[in-house]
Design a protein around this motif. Structure first.
Motif, PDB file in Angstrom:
ATOM      1  N   THR A  56      21.818  -9.039 -42.665  1.00 23.42           N
ATOM      2  CA  THR A  56      21.924 -10.294 -41.934  1.00 23.42           C
ATOM      3  C   THR A  56      23.033 -10.431 -40.942  1.00 23.42           C
ATOM      4  OG1 THR A  56      23.147 -11.099 -43.862  1.00 23.42           O
ATOM      5  CG2 THR A  56      20.821 -11.564 -43.826  1.00 23.42           C
ATOM      6  N   ILE A  58      26.045 -10.246 -41.572  1.00 24.35           N
ATOM      7  CA  ILE A  58      27.355 -10.864 -41.872  1.00 24.35           C
ATOM      8  C   ILE A  58      28.569 -10.012 -41.951  1.00 24.35           C
ATOM      9  CG2 ILE A  58      28.239 -11.950 -43.983  1.00 24.35           C
ATOM     10  CD1 ILE A  58      27.031 -13.821 -41.847  1.00 24.35           C
ATOM     11  N   MET A  78      21.711 -11.179 -32.599  1.00 25.10           N
ATOM     12  CA  MET A  78      21.172 -12.716 -32.336  1.00 25.10           C
ATOM     13  C   MET A  78      19.960 -12.661 -32.405  1.00 25.10           C
ATOM     14  SD  MET A  78      24.024 -14.389 -32.505  1.00 25.10           S
ATOM     15  CE  MET A  78      25.651 -14.612 -32.419  1.00 25.10           C
ATOM     16  N   LYS A  81      18.881 -12.288 -36.019  1.00 28.12           N
ATOM     17  CA  LYS A  81      19.112 -13.666 -36.917  1.00 28.12           C
ATOM     18  C   LYS A  81      18.159 -14.746 -36.377  1.00 28.12           C
ATOM     19  CE  LYS A  81      24.047 -12.718 -37.476  1.00 28.12           C
ATOM     20  NZ  LYS A  81      25.323 -13.261 -37.200  1.00 28.12           N
ATOM     21  N   ALA A  82      17.601 -14.699 -35.161  1.00 24.06           N
ATOM     22  CA  ALA A  82      16.570 -15.850 -34.966  1.00 24.06           C
ATOM     23  C   ALA A  82      15.255 -15.676 -35.743  1.00 24.06           C
ATOM     24  CB  ALA A  82      16.268 -15.725 -33.393  1.00 24.06           C
ATOM     25  N   TRP A  86      17.420 -17.338 -45.004  1.00 24.92           N
ATOM     26  CA  TRP A  86      18.369 -16.806 -46.027  1.00 24.92           C
ATOM     27  C   TRP A  86      18.457 -17.919 -47.281  1.00 24.92           C
ATOM     28  CZ3 TRP A  86      23.684 -18.688 -46.920  1.00 24.92           C
ATOM     29  CH2 TRP A  86      24.445 -17.948 -47.713  1.00 24.92           C
ATOM     30  N   LEU A 109      21.197 -25.174 -35.211  1.00 27.87           N
ATOM     31  CA  LEU A 109      21.829 -24.013 -35.536  1.00 27.87           C
ATOM     32  C   LEU A 109      20.674 -22.786 -34.927  1.00 27.87           C
ATOM     33  CD1 LEU A 109      23.362 -24.171 -39.049  1.00 27.87           C
ATOM     34  CD2 LEU A 109      24.497 -24.272 -36.687  1.00 27.87           C
ATOM     35  N   GLN A 110      19.327 -22.813 -35.147  1.00 29.43           N
ATOM     36  CA  GLN A 110      18.391 -22.057 -34.651  1.00 29.43           C
ATOM     37  C   GLN A 110      17.879 -22.372 -33.158  1.00 29.43           C
ATOM     38  OE1 GLN A 110      17.422 -19.317 -35.569  1.00 29.43           O
ATOM     39  NE2 GLN A 110      17.799 -19.188 -37.818  1.00 29.43           N
ATOM     40  N   HIS A 155      12.226 -22.183 -38.941  1.00 33.77           N
ATOM     41  CA  HIS A 155      12.104 -21.384 -37.452  1.00 33.77           C
ATOM     42  C   HIS A 155      11.162 -20.497 -37.547  1.00 33.77           C
ATOM     43  CE1 HIS A 155      15.235 -19.483 -39.795  1.00 33.77           C
ATOM     44  NE2 HIS A 155      15.003 -18.242 -39.118  1.00 33.77           N
TER      45      HIS A 155
ATOM     46  N   ARG B   2      13.696 -22.387 -27.326  1.00 34.32           N
ATOM     47  CA  ARG B   2      15.054 -22.595 -27.959  1.00 34.32           C
ATOM     48  C   ARG B   2      16.065 -23.257 -26.775  1.00 34.32           C
ATOM     49  NH1 ARG B   2      15.933 -19.982 -32.251  1.00 34.32           N
ATOM     50  NH2 ARG B   2      14.205 -18.665 -32.896  1.00 34.32           N
ATOM     51  N   SER B   6      22.420 -25.847 -28.219  1.00 27.46           N
ATOM     52  CA  SER B   6      22.054 -26.548 -29.363  1.00 27.46           C
ATOM     53  C   SER B   6      22.968 -26.436 -30.626  1.00 27.46           C
ATOM     54  CB  SER B   6      20.422 -26.157 -29.846  1.00 27.46           C
ATOM     55  OG  SER B   6      20.151 -26.841 -30.826  1.00 27.46           O
ATOM     56  N   PRO B   7      23.317 -25.270 -30.993  1.00 30.58           N
ATOM     57  CA  PRO B   7      24.306 -25.143 -32.284  1.00 30.58           C
ATOM     58  C   PRO B   7      25.339 -25.865 -31.878  1.00 30.58           C
ATOM     59  CG  PRO B   7      23.445 -22.896 -31.498  1.00 30.58           C
ATOM     60  CD  PRO B   7      23.043 -24.036 -30.327  1.00 30.58           C
ATOM     61  N   ARG B  98      25.969 -19.801 -44.023  1.00 31.76           N
ATOM     62  CA  ARG B  98      24.717 -20.207 -43.626  1.00 31.76           C
ATOM     63  C   ARG B  98      24.637 -20.254 -42.114  1.00 31.76           C
ATOM     64  NH1 ARG B  98      20.679 -22.251 -45.130  1.00 31.76           N
ATOM     65  NH2 ARG B  98      20.830 -22.550 -47.244  1.00 31.76           N
ATOM     66  N   LEU B 100      26.378 -18.671 -39.838  1.00 28.23           N
ATOM     67  CA  LEU B 100      26.385 -17.163 -39.129  1.00 28.23           C
ATOM     68  C   LEU B 100      25.348 -16.387 -39.393  1.00 28.23           C
ATOM     69  CD1 LEU B 100      30.385 -16.619 -39.249  1.00 28.23           C
ATOM     70  CD2 LEU B 100      28.954 -17.535 -37.384  1.00 28.23           C
ATOM     71  N   ILE B 101      24.475 -16.657 -40.295  1.00 25.86           N
ATOM     72  CA  ILE B 101      23.178 -15.809 -40.517  1.00 25.86           C
ATOM     73  C   ILE B 101      21.992 -16.520 -39.608  1.00 25.86           C
ATOM     74  CG2 ILE B 101      21.203 -15.735 -42.026  1.00 25.86           C
ATOM     75  CD1 ILE B 101      23.061 -14.979 -44.289  1.00 25.86           C
ATOM     76  N   THR B 102      22.560 -17.540 -38.698  1.00 25.44           N
ATOM     77  CA  THR B 102      21.483 -17.954 -37.705  1.00 25.44           C
ATOM     78  C   THR B 102      22.073 -17.458 -36.317  1.00 25.44           C
ATOM     79  OG1 THR B 102      22.772 -20.116 -37.174  1.00 25.44           O
ATOM     80  CG2 THR B 102      21.103 -20.189 -38.825  1.00 25.44           C
ATOM     81  N   PRO B 103      21.624 -17.659 -35.259  1.00 27.87           N
ATOM     82  CA  PRO B 103      22.124 -17.024 -33.950  1.00 27.87           C
ATOM     83  C   PRO B 103      22.833 -17.846 -33.195  1.00 27.87           C
ATOM     84  CG  PRO B 103      19.526 -17.606 -33.780  1.00 27.87           C
ATOM     85  CD  PRO B 103      20.399 -18.325 -35.238  1.00 27.87           C
ATOM     86  N   THR B 104      23.922 -18.347 -34.153  1.00 26.63           N
ATOM     87  CA  THR B 104      25.410 -18.980 -33.846  1.00 26.63           C
ATOM     88  C   THR B 104      26.556 -18.321 -33.870  1.00 26.63           C
ATOM     89  OG1 THR B 104      24.181 -21.116 -34.690  1.00 26.63           O
ATOM     90  CG2 THR B 104      26.434 -21.220 -34.251  1.00 26.63           C
ATOM     91  N   VAL B 259      33.878 -14.973 -43.246  1.00 26.77           N
ATOM     92  CA  VAL B 259      32.767 -15.789 -43.284  1.00 26.77           C
ATOM     93  C   VAL B 259      32.752 -16.303 -44.845  1.00 26.77           C
ATOM     94  CG1 VAL B 259      30.400 -15.475 -43.630  1.00 26.77           C
ATOM     95  CG2 VAL B 259      31.357 -14.096 -41.859  1.00 26.77           C
TER      96      VAL B 259
END
Lengths: 330, 260
Positions: A56, A58, A78, A81-82, A86, A109-110, A155, B2, B6-7, B98, B100-104, B259
């Motif tokens: 993921t 991380i 990125m 991740k899109a 999780w 966030l997405q 998403h 997208r 947004s984030p 949570r 950082l598992i998104t495209p942020t 993280v």
């Protein structure tokens, strides 16, 4: 043929360096077919969560590579991740927010637009529509888990990572979650990578399973394939005094006898044929404990690693703790 | 489809919403500077005018009038501490994972934390102004002066939030922000012109005061409150401080933000 949803290529992860280096993952290779539920089965500290963290984005990968949902997690994190969702072992939600606000934040966030109808559909699907505007701090554990899965699906990801999703749940909530995982995989057309140390969970949910221990993938296959690796039964024997190893070799049908102190793990063709012969050779008062296991994922794990999956688990049962202490003193 | 930024807006709004939904944090944010104004500000209430002029080095009619911009400035230090505590909370409860598992990106998380905490700190401003009016302070500021005062405080808060977040980027220990705060707050507060005129400082302390961003913010606000000539360069210094700290914090967080 559909592309594999996850491809792991000689992936290694080491924490620290020099003498203090901890090799959390060692040369892991995996291919997970799209649209399947894949299980990573192993005890605590086996490397399951580290593998999820690596896939993921991380945690940084020390060596090797991985592609998730068609994207390289090292060079295109990125994009990957899109396309991933999780679900954590512990429920992670904003307790001060309502269910809909948690979905709103996940949409932000997405970077999603027009997420509202999808959120409504998910709330309805998980029977949370009538509680959508309630703070999640008032939700039961089951409702919170459902909402967390809804967040992961918002998403329309290609892959969902579920890291010990049923850990700490009561039996009925765990069963409910099993049903949800099975339904979600079918109805939302996602690939699920699920880690667990519950044998029965892996057996019930996963189409394929990899057994992981000490950061290495030790075996992989369908539950039936893995069980077929273990021919015959496994007899676990604990004796009062040391036993001459040649004793077992003299018994017909014994395929393997592995010592562990005064304990023995004996693989036999048929326990029904083996046990009467054993009792003829060993005095009954010499036998402290004996158990027989038919082929299962538990015996597969035992066969591969020489120990049970729960052997390294933290002791929560006081009686079990004292029993182990007494055994240790003896 | 997208949506860019947004984030950023999501996390920024989360910071503010969480504050307004947590009365305890809100009350704590407001009470501390109010106490300073009420108790410390009143401690010179009976000081003769000539002595007051000597202490403050200004024409302030009361010590509270002199202190108001200083207390508002020093309270921006506390805002930084709360910002890094909120980040550590997110790490410990898994929320950072949570996010950082998104495209942020980690950089976005840092910027929203810094701006969110700074904005939260400005909640104190109207409360303190109201309190000062109750204590009899006369405030006759033009709209431009109000905007510049608030802007200066915002820049100061962004700078300190960035500093705290950069220092605690790798930490997951609840106690770290408090320790950092103890280490930073006292020297910066007492070596500034926030509480007293720096004219009475020894030379070494004067030198620190001359580069202390709290001094710039306090002097800027004080010029508006007392109606004296404003040195607009103070706003420039504060912008520079915020910009440099934001850049350092962005770099540090992008590379070292833990993280969990």
């Amino acid at each position: 043929m559909a592309e594999d949803a996850i491809v792991v290529d000689h992936l290694s992860k080491t924490y620290g360096s020099g003498d203090r280096a901890i090799r959390a993952l060692v040369d892991v290779d995996l291919s997970i077919r799209s649209g399947t539920v894949f299980g990573l089965l192993g005890p605590n500290g086996a490397g399951k969560t580290t593998l999820i963290k690596a896939l993921t984005g991380i945690t940084e990968i020390t060596a090797g590579d991985a592609r998730v949902a068609g994207y390289n997690i090292r060079t295109q994190p990125m994009e990957a991740k899109a396309r991933i969702g999780w679900v954590a072992a512990e429920v992670i939600l904003d307790d001060d927010f309502t269910a809909r606000e948690n979905l709103w934040l996940q949409a932000k966030l997405q970077s999603l637009k027009g997420w509202e109808s999808r959120a409504d559909d998910l709330l309805a699907y998980f029977s949370l529509a009538d509680r959508a505007d309630d703070k999640v701090s008032h939700f039961s554990t089951g409702m919170r888990k459902k909402l967390e899965i809804a967040l992961a699906l918002l998403h329309q990801p290609r892959v969902i990572f579920m890291d010990e999703p049923t850990m700490g749940l009561d039996v009925s909530t765990r069963r409910m979650l099993w049903d949800i995982v099975t339904q979600v995989r079918k109805e939302f057309d996602v690939t699920v990578l699920l880690t667990t140390h519950y044998i029965e969970e892996a057996d019930a949910l996963c189409e394929r399973i990899a057994i992981i221990d000490h950061g290495r993938i030790l075996a992989e296959g369908t539950p039936s394939e893995l069980k077929a690796r273990v021919s015959g039964d496994i007899v676990q024997l604990e004796t009062a005094e040391a036993v001459d190893p040649t004793l077992f070799a003299s018994i017909a049908g014994v395929q393997e006898a592995r010592p562990q102190g005064n304990d023995w793990m004996i693989r036999v063709g048929s326990s029904e044929a083996f046990l009467p012969q054993l009792f003829r050779r060993i005095q009954s008062d010499q036998i402290r404990k004996i158990s027989v296991e038919k082929p299962s994922l538990e015996t597969v794990f035992l066969d591969i690693t020489g120990r049970r999956i729960g052997d390294d688990e933290p002791i929560r049962d006081v009686r079990r703790f004292y029993a182990q202490m007494q055994r240790a003193r003896r | 489809m997208r949506v860019p930024l947004s984030p950023f807006w999501g996390l920024y709004a989360r910071e503010l919403l969480r504050t307004f939904r947590n009365p305890f944090v809100l009350i704590l944010t407001i009470v501390q500077p109010f106490m300073w104004l009420a108790f410390f500000g009143s401690s010179f209430a009976l000081l003769p005018a000539s002595a007051l002029e000597s202490v403050t080095g200004t024409t302030a009619t009361s010590y509270i009038q002199f202190l108001l911009p200083g207390v508002l400035s020093t309270s921006m230090l506390t805002v930084g501490m709360f910002g890094s505590m909120s980040t550590i909370q997110d790490k410990r409860f898994g929320f950072m994972k949570r996010i950082l598992i998104t495209p942020t990106s980690k950089g976005t998380v840092f910027v929203t934390k810094a701006l969110g905490s700074a904005s939260r700190g400005l909640v104190q401003f109207p409360i303190m102004i109201a309190a000062a009016l109750l204590f009899g302070v006369s405030l006759r500021l033009s709209p431009l002066e109000w905007a510049a005062w608030i802007g200066g405080l915002m820049l100061l808060a962004i700078g300190f939030c960035s500093l705290f977040l950069a220092i605690t980027a790798r930490s997951t220990d609840w106690q770290t922000p408090g320790v950092v705060s103890n280490f930073i707050t006292m020297p910066l507060m007492f070596s500034s012109g926030a509480l007293f005129s720096s004219a009475h400082f020894p030379a070494w302390m004067q030198a620190i005061s001359d580069y202390n961003p709290i001094t710039f913010s306090a002097l800027l606000g004080r010029s508006f409150v007392l109606g004296t000539a404003t040195d607009w360069w103070y706003l420039g210094y504060l912008a520079l401080f915020a910009g440099v700290m934001l850049s350092i914090g962005y770099f540090v967080s992008s590379r070292f933000l833990r993280v969990e």
